[in-house]
Design a protein around this motif. Structure first.
Motif, short mmCIF file in Angstrom:
data_model
loop_
_atom_site.label_atom_id
_atom_site.label_comp_id
_atom_site.label_asym_id
_atom_site.label_seq_id
_atom_site.Cartn_x
_atom_site.Cartn_y
_atom_site.Cartn_z
N GLN A 153 -2.53 11.85 -5.30
CA GLN A 153 -2.01 11.15 -4.13
C GLN A 153 -1.57 12.20 -3.11
O GLN A 153 -1.08 13.26 -3.51
N LEU A 171 6.00 5.25 -3.94
CA LEU A 171 4.68 4.75 -3.51
C LEU A 171 3.55 5.45 -4.27
O LEU A 171 2.56 4.81 -4.65
N GLN A 214 3.49 4.09 -7.82
CA GLN A 214 2.96 2.74 -7.83
C GLN A 214 1.43 2.76 -7.71
O GLN A 214 0.73 2.02 -8.42
#
Ligand code: PDD
Length: 287
Positions: free
Chosen positions: A136, A156, A159
């Motif tokens: 990410q 985030l 997740q």
């Protein structure tokens, strides 16, 4: 679920534990935290965790809510009340309660202190099948060395990882280098058998588990280099693993769906986990 939480001087029923709505931690994420692992009733690496809490507080100019000795007492009392054998102690200090304003309160306020415990599975030397990670973009701020409760980018990223079936997110900076995990430090083992983990600076959290593992690597005479490594390098690595107070040493067997090495738990990660579990056996049990 733990029965008690500690909130500003009181041990209270966890279900009813609360802080004021104008607590700056709640409104502005103006606070710091620590997580100390507990295995078989023993706190793992308590002193360096509390040292890091002290550093985080100093960096943000938040005072100690209680003395260091008192905090040690509260940690133990909460563990006993909750009969915590395996899991973690979470502690959080915020700048306190004040009428909302971005700048620090001008009148002195007392920092808020909250502690909770969480029970998890007893960690064993056997690492099981290992975990998958998903990359990410690292969109965090420039002071990732401070363990603040401002964790939205980490939330985030984690997740996104979970939604793709991965256990952890590996954060990748603008240069394509893996900085760390959303809540763990990241390591690889190269084809030459060299361990690599990113150097500590403002870009990552200086993990306590990472630090202890460095000493273990030294004592085992393993070659360790602290430098940035790219996501591409990680995907070509022989092994990979993550470290944290709650995951100890956990092998990574998949990155973005591709197997790391032969896709099985590697010998180095397995050995280091064993050694770290042995290390966690040292010290005196609280519960
Ligand atoms: N996370 N990097 C980040 C961003 C972390 O949040 C953590 C810890 C680590 C590992 O640090 P340590 O070895 O000291 O646990 C690295 C804790 C466990 C958490 O947020 O729950």
């Amino acid at each position: 679920m733990a029965r008690y939480a500690y909130v500003n001087g009181r041990y209270v029923d966890h279900r009813e534990a609360s802080v004021h709505i104008e607590d700056r931690g709640y409104q502005l994420a103006d606070g710091v935290y620590e997580v100390v692992g507990v295995r078989a009733g023993k706190l793992v690496d308590e002193t360096p965790h509390i040292d890091r809490l002290d550093r985080s507080l100093r960096e943000l100019r938040i005072g100690w809510p209680v003395s260091r000795n008192t905090l040690g007492f509260i940690i133990r009392e909460l563990m006993r009340r909750n009969r915590l054998r395996d899991g973690l102690v979470y502690m959080q200090v915020t700048r306190g309660v004040a009428r909302r304003d971005h700048a620090f309160p001008t009148a002195p306020v007392k920092p808020s202190l909250v502690l909770t415990t969480k029970t998890t599975k007893h960690i064993v030397a056997d690492p099981g099948p290992g975990v998958a990670v998903k990359s990410q973009p690292d969109i965090r701020w420039g002071r990732c060395d401070i363990k603040t409760v401002a964790l939205l980018p980490n939330v985030l990223a984690k997740q996104a990882a979970r939604e793709s079936g991965a256990y952890e997110a590996w954060l990748v900076d603008a240069k394509g280098c893996v900085t760390e995990g959303a809540s763990t430090n990241a390591w690889i083992v190269t084809g030459e058998g060299e361990l690599v983990t990113r150097q500590t600076d403002n870009g990552i959290l200086a993990g306590i588990t990472r630090h202890t593992l460095k000493s273990i690597c030294n004592s085992l005479q393993l070659k360790l280099v602290e430098r940035p490594f790219t996501l591409a390098e990680a995907k070509e690595a022989k092994e990979a693993f993550i470290t944290s107070a709650t995951s100890f040493v956990t092998p990574v067997v998949k990155i973005d769906g591709d197997p790391v090495g032969d896709g099985k738990v590697g010998a180095t990660a397995r050995r280091l986990r064993e050694e770290y579990v042995r290390f966690s056996d040292e010290g005196e049990a609280v519960t």
